[in-house]
Structure formats: structure tokens, C-alpha cells
Design a protein around this motif. Structure first.
Motif, PDB file in Angstrom:
ATOM      1  N   GLU A 185       0.914  -1.336   0.034  1.00 25.83           N
ATOM      2  CA  GLU A 185      -0.115   0.094  -0.054  1.00 25.83           C
ATOM      3  C   GLU A 185       0.734   1.349  -0.120  1.00 25.83           C
ATOM      4  O   GLU A 185       0.163   2.374  -0.487  1.00 25.83           O
ATOM      5  N   TYR A 186       2.085   1.241   0.392  1.00 22.61           N
ATOM      6  CA  TYR A 186       2.939   2.564   0.695  1.00 22.61           C
ATOM      7  C   TYR A 186       4.384   1.806   0.167  1.00 22.61           C
ATOM      8  O   TYR A 186       4.800   0.796   0.646  1.00 22.61           O
ATOM      9  N   VAL A 187       5.087   2.706  -0.384  1.00 24.72           N
ATOM     10  CA  VAL A 187       6.555   2.517  -0.519  1.00 24.72           C
ATOM     11  C   VAL A 187       7.344   3.749  -0.593  1.00 24.72           C
ATOM     12  O   VAL A 187       6.897   4.806  -0.981  1.00 24.72           O
ATOM     13  N   SER A 188       8.625   3.625   0.059  1.00 27.48           N
ATOM     14  CA  SER A 188       9.543   4.784  -0.243  1.00 27.48           C
ATOM     15  C   SER A 188      10.234   4.895  -1.279  1.00 27.48           C
ATOM     16  O   SER A 188      10.663   3.898  -1.792  1.00 27.48           O
ATOM     17  N   VAL A 189      10.479   5.915  -1.920  1.00 21.71           N
ATOM     18  CA  VAL A 189      11.081   5.982  -3.070  1.00 21.71           C
ATOM     19  C   VAL A 189      11.941   7.039  -3.018  1.00 21.71           C
ATOM     20  O   VAL A 189      11.779   8.306  -2.648  1.00 21.71           O
ATOM     21  N   PRO A 190      13.277   7.054  -3.472  1.00 22.08           N
ATOM     22  CA  PRO A 190      14.025   8.303  -3.892  1.00 22.08           C
ATOM     23  C   PRO A 190      13.546   9.461  -4.604  1.00 22.08           C
ATOM     24  O   PRO A 190      12.802   8.825  -5.579  1.00 22.08           O
ATOM     25  N   ALA A 191      13.426  10.584  -4.145  1.00 21.18           N
ATOM     26  CA  ALA A 191      12.821  11.629  -5.068  1.00 21.18           C
ATOM     27  C   ALA A 191      13.317  11.693  -6.411  1.00 21.18           C
ATOM     28  O   ALA A 191      12.353  11.923  -7.287  1.00 21.18           O
ATOM     29  N   SER A 192      14.430  11.383  -6.665  1.00 23.77           N
ATOM     30  CA  SER A 192      15.168  11.330  -8.015  1.00 23.77           C
ATOM     31  C   SER A 192      14.601  10.214  -8.991  1.00 23.77           C
ATOM     32  O   SER A 192      14.739  10.331 -10.075  1.00 23.77           O
ATOM     33  N   HIS A 193      13.818   9.404  -8.316  1.00 22.03           N
ATOM     34  CA  HIS A 193      13.171   8.249  -9.069  1.00 22.03           C
ATOM     35  C   HIS A 193      11.906   8.461  -9.486  1.00 22.03           C
ATOM     36  O   HIS A 193      11.162   7.908 -10.336  1.00 22.03           O
ATOM     37  N   VAL A 194      11.145   9.435  -8.886  1.00 23.47           N
ATOM     38  CA  VAL A 194       9.723   9.703  -9.272  1.00 23.47           C
ATOM     39  C   VAL A 194       9.816  10.857 -10.336  1.00 23.47           C
ATOM     40  O   VAL A 194      10.479  11.766 -10.694  1.00 23.47           O
ATOM     41  N   ALA A 195       8.491  10.676 -10.993  1.00 25.41           N
ATOM     42  CA  ALA A 195       8.145  11.820 -12.018  1.00 25.41           C
ATOM     43  C   ALA A 195       6.516  11.989 -11.979  1.00 25.41           C
ATOM     44  O   ALA A 195       5.802  11.184 -11.504  1.00 25.41           O
ATOM     45  N   PRO A 196       6.072  13.074 -12.503  1.00 27.63           N
ATOM     46  CA  PRO A 196       4.810  13.197 -12.448  1.00 27.63           C
ATOM     47  C   PRO A 196       4.036  12.345 -13.443  1.00 27.63           C
ATOM     48  O   PRO A 196       4.457  12.058 -14.557  1.00 27.63           O
ATOM     49  N   LYS A 197       3.025  11.854 -12.953  1.00 23.71           N
ATOM     50  CA  LYS A 197       2.326  10.671 -13.610  1.00 23.71           C
ATOM     51  C   LYS A 197       1.613  11.544 -14.831  1.00 23.71           C
ATOM     52  O   LYS A 197       1.114  12.607 -14.645  1.00 23.71           O
ATOM     53  N   PRO A 198       1.647  11.003 -16.027  1.00 27.31           N
ATOM     54  CA  PRO A 198       1.084  11.604 -17.066  1.00 27.31           C
ATOM     55  C   PRO A 198      -0.612  11.713 -16.817  1.00 27.31           C
ATOM     56  O   PRO A 198      -1.238  10.745 -16.509  1.00 27.31           O
ATOM     57  N   ALA A 199      -0.846  13.011 -16.966  1.00 34.14           N
ATOM     58  CA  ALA A 199      -2.364  13.208 -16.555  1.00 34.14           C
ATOM     59  C   ALA A 199      -3.256  12.578 -17.743  1.00 34.14           C
ATOM     60  O   ALA A 199      -4.255  12.307 -17.284  1.00 34.14           O
TER      61      ALA A 199
END
Length: 339
Positions: free
Chosen positions: A115-129
Motif C-alpha cells: 500500500e505504501y513504498v518509499s522512493v528516492p525523490a530522484s526516481h519519481v516523475a509526475p504521472k502523465p495526466a
């Protein structure tokens, strides 16, 4: 203060899909540079079942010694629930997608089936709308693999699979054959090759022909009827999304100066033949890259690149999702939804 809990899929031994258990697990705690994502969907990838089985196909010296319980998974789409104090540019409430800690977390540190996962901020991107969480979760690893093989490597990490860095080759005006074209990496490779101006030959079983032509394939070969290496020649680039010991059969389909990119290179033993034929064989290891996902996200947002979803299962039915993967002949991606 009691530990906060969540639901996750965990396993306590290596084995088949039956080792996967839906149960309570501690919520991840944030470290510096990380964000906490409330997961809405999880995309399945081959490293998931490789890890579930204990990476038994790897040479013994590469096989990991792991602590149980394990949580599988790398690809997520969801909403940021918390951010570490030092994180800039990502905020609570942001909708994001990611390949989590890959390959550094490939032996159990990515932990996306939850249900939750920790992610390095450099690995995330805005989800395509323009796409929903299911389709966004189906994209990250497979699309980044195709992108890093074919368009832009995007990092300067040493290549663990060969001494020299992988280098994409020009695609415009070239003829590109994609083997395993209907699968996760393959259906993205077809679209990227076409987008970059290539003439695309897709290889898959016959039931996938209509889809692959819709995605941009100029020619189609049903491998169940015709071995592609018997009927094509003078190819500039082969993307073998299946790879493995049989990838060498494509060497003689290539023109001198052409290139063979096996996504899974283990078992290839045709280096000497490739040299004699004047063919480059190169591979790489896909790596998490939030900046690349942000760039590619624009293509997903406007529909230039489509995510094909084979099937969708709730997180509680992860066993069934892995059983579907084991059947093979996937058309696109398998995705888990998280309530």
C-alpha cells in the motif's frame, strides 16, 4: 509509539506463485532524499518472478543471499503521502509514477507490492495526466528499458554486462526488427522505433498482429509459422526483447555495421561470429531515472506512446497475476491495483 502497518505481498521462501502472501507489514520509514508514495497500481516485470524464485537462472556467484520476508516489485503509480525534510520539488499530494531503486534494489529493496513504498525523490516523475494509474504503472521499467536501449542511455554508470558503455544507434531511415514485439519491452520498442523514423518489423505470434500494426509495425512475422532469421536480411538493428541463448540466431539477419541489442543477454555465445560478420552486440541494465520518466511522460500524456495492458488483478490476487505471467504470450503488461 506503535509501528504503523499496511497491507503488502510478502514471501518467506523462494518458489512459485504460491509463496506470495497478502498480509500486514510495517510501513516504510523515510530516509533523507525520499518520498512516501501511497500506491494505487503496481506494474509487473520479469525481475519480480526472478526474485520470487531466487534468481535461479543467474550464475551461482551472482545469486543473492537474502533475508526474508521479501516484498517484490519496482513499478508504481500513486500519490505522494509524505516527503523527507531535505526533498525539494516533490510535494504531498503530487501524483507520481516510478521505477523504484532499480537495479540497486533488485534483490528485495524496491518493495512495491504494498500500500505504501518509499522512493528516492530522484526516481519519481509526475504521472502523465492523460492516462490512469493502471496504465502509468505499466510503463516505467519496460518503457525506460526500450528508451535507454534505443534513444538515450541517461546515465554513466559502469556497464555490469560488458566492458564498454551501451550506445543507442540512429533510427531514422533504418530498418529495425523487434523480437518479442507484443510483450512489455517489445510493444514500447515498436512504438519508439516508429516514432524515431524507422521501418519496423515486428516478430510475435499471429494473434498479436493487429495490435502491433496499430502500434506502428510496417511488417509482421508470425514466428510460429516462419522463423524470422529465415526470411529477413540486411537489417540495421535487432531489438531482441526476449534475448537469452537463442538471440545469436539474429546475427545473420543484420547487415555489416548493424547492431543486435539483446535485452536479456545471458546465454549469448556468438561474440566471435558477430565480430566476423561486422555486427555490434550491445546491452545494458535499465536504471531508475525520474528525469527520463518525466520526459517520456509527455509522450504518454498525449497518446504518442500507448501502454498496452494484458490483464489487471487486485493486489490480493498477486498469485494469480504471477500465474498469468508464467503462461507467457503476454500482450503488454500485467498490473496490480491497490485498494
Amino acid at each position: 509509539m506503535p509501528t504503523q502497518m499496511m497491507k503488502a505481498i510478502r514471501q518467506y521462501e523462494f518458489g512459485g506463485p504460491d509463496v506470495l502472501r497478502y498480509e500486514d507489514a510495517p510501513m516504510p520509514s523515510l530516509k533523507a532524499g525520499e518520498v512516501l508514495v501511497r500506491v494505487h497500481a503496481v506494474g509487473l516485470n520479469p525481475p519480480d518472478w526472478y526474485l520470487r524464485e531466487g534468481y535461479k537462472s543467474l550464475p551461482p556467484e551472482w545469486q543473492p543471499q537474502l533475508d526474508f520476508p521479501l516484498i517484490l516489485g519496482t513499478d508504481v503509480s500513486g500519490v505522494v503521502a509524505a516527503v523527507a525534510d531535505d526533498v525539494e520539488g516533490v510535494f504531498v499530494g503530487d501524483t507520481v509514477y516510478s521505477v523504484v531503486r532499480f537495479p540497486d534494489g533488485m534483490f528485495g529493496e524496491s518493495q512495491a507490492y504494498a500500500e505504501y513504498v518509499s522512493v528516492p525523490a530522484s526516481h519519481v516523475a509526475p504521472k502523465p495526466a492523460g492516462i490512469d494509474h493502471v496504465h502509468a504503472a505499466g510503463a516505467p521499467m519496460s518503457l525506460l528499458t526500450a528508451w535507454q536501449f534505443m534513444v538515450e542511455l541517461g546515465h554513466d554508470e559502469p556497464n555490469p554486462l560488458q566492458p564498454n558503455p551501451h550506445q543507442p544507434v540512429p533510427l531514422e531511415g533504418r530498418t529495425v526488427l523487434v523480437n518479442g514485439a507484443a510483450g512489455g519491452v517489445g510493444h514500447f520498442a515498436v512504438q519508439l522505433a516508429k516514432l524515431k523514423g524507422a521501418h519496423v518489423i515486428a516478430v510475435a505470434s499471429g494473434k498479436h498482429e493487429a495490435l502491433l500494426r496499430e502500434l506502428g509495425a510496417d511488417e509482421f512475422i508470425d514466428y510460429t509459422r516462419t522463423p524470422p532469421e529465415d526470411v529477413v536480411h540486411d537489417i540495421d538493428l535487432v531489438i531482441d526483447a526476449l534475448g537469452g541463448p537463442t538471440t545469436g540466431r539474429f546475427l545473420r539477419t543484420l547487415k555489416r555495421g548493424g547492431a543486435l541489442f539483446p535485452v536479456y543477454p545471458l546465454g549469448f555465445d556468438g561474440a566471435e561470429e558477430a565480430t566476423q560478420l561486422g555486427v555490434t552486440v550491445s546491452t545494458t541494465q535499465v536504471r531508475s531515472n525520474g528525469a527520463q520518466l518525466a520526459d517520456i511522460g509527455r509522450l504518454l500524456d498525449d497518446g504518442t506512446i500507448q501502454v498496452v495492458v494484458d490483464s489487471v488483478y487486485p493486489l490480493t490476487d498477486s498469485r494469480k497475476a504471477h500465474e498469468r505471467a508464467a503462461q507467457g504470450h503476454l500482450q503488454g503488461k500485467i498490473v496490480l491495483t491497490v485498494a
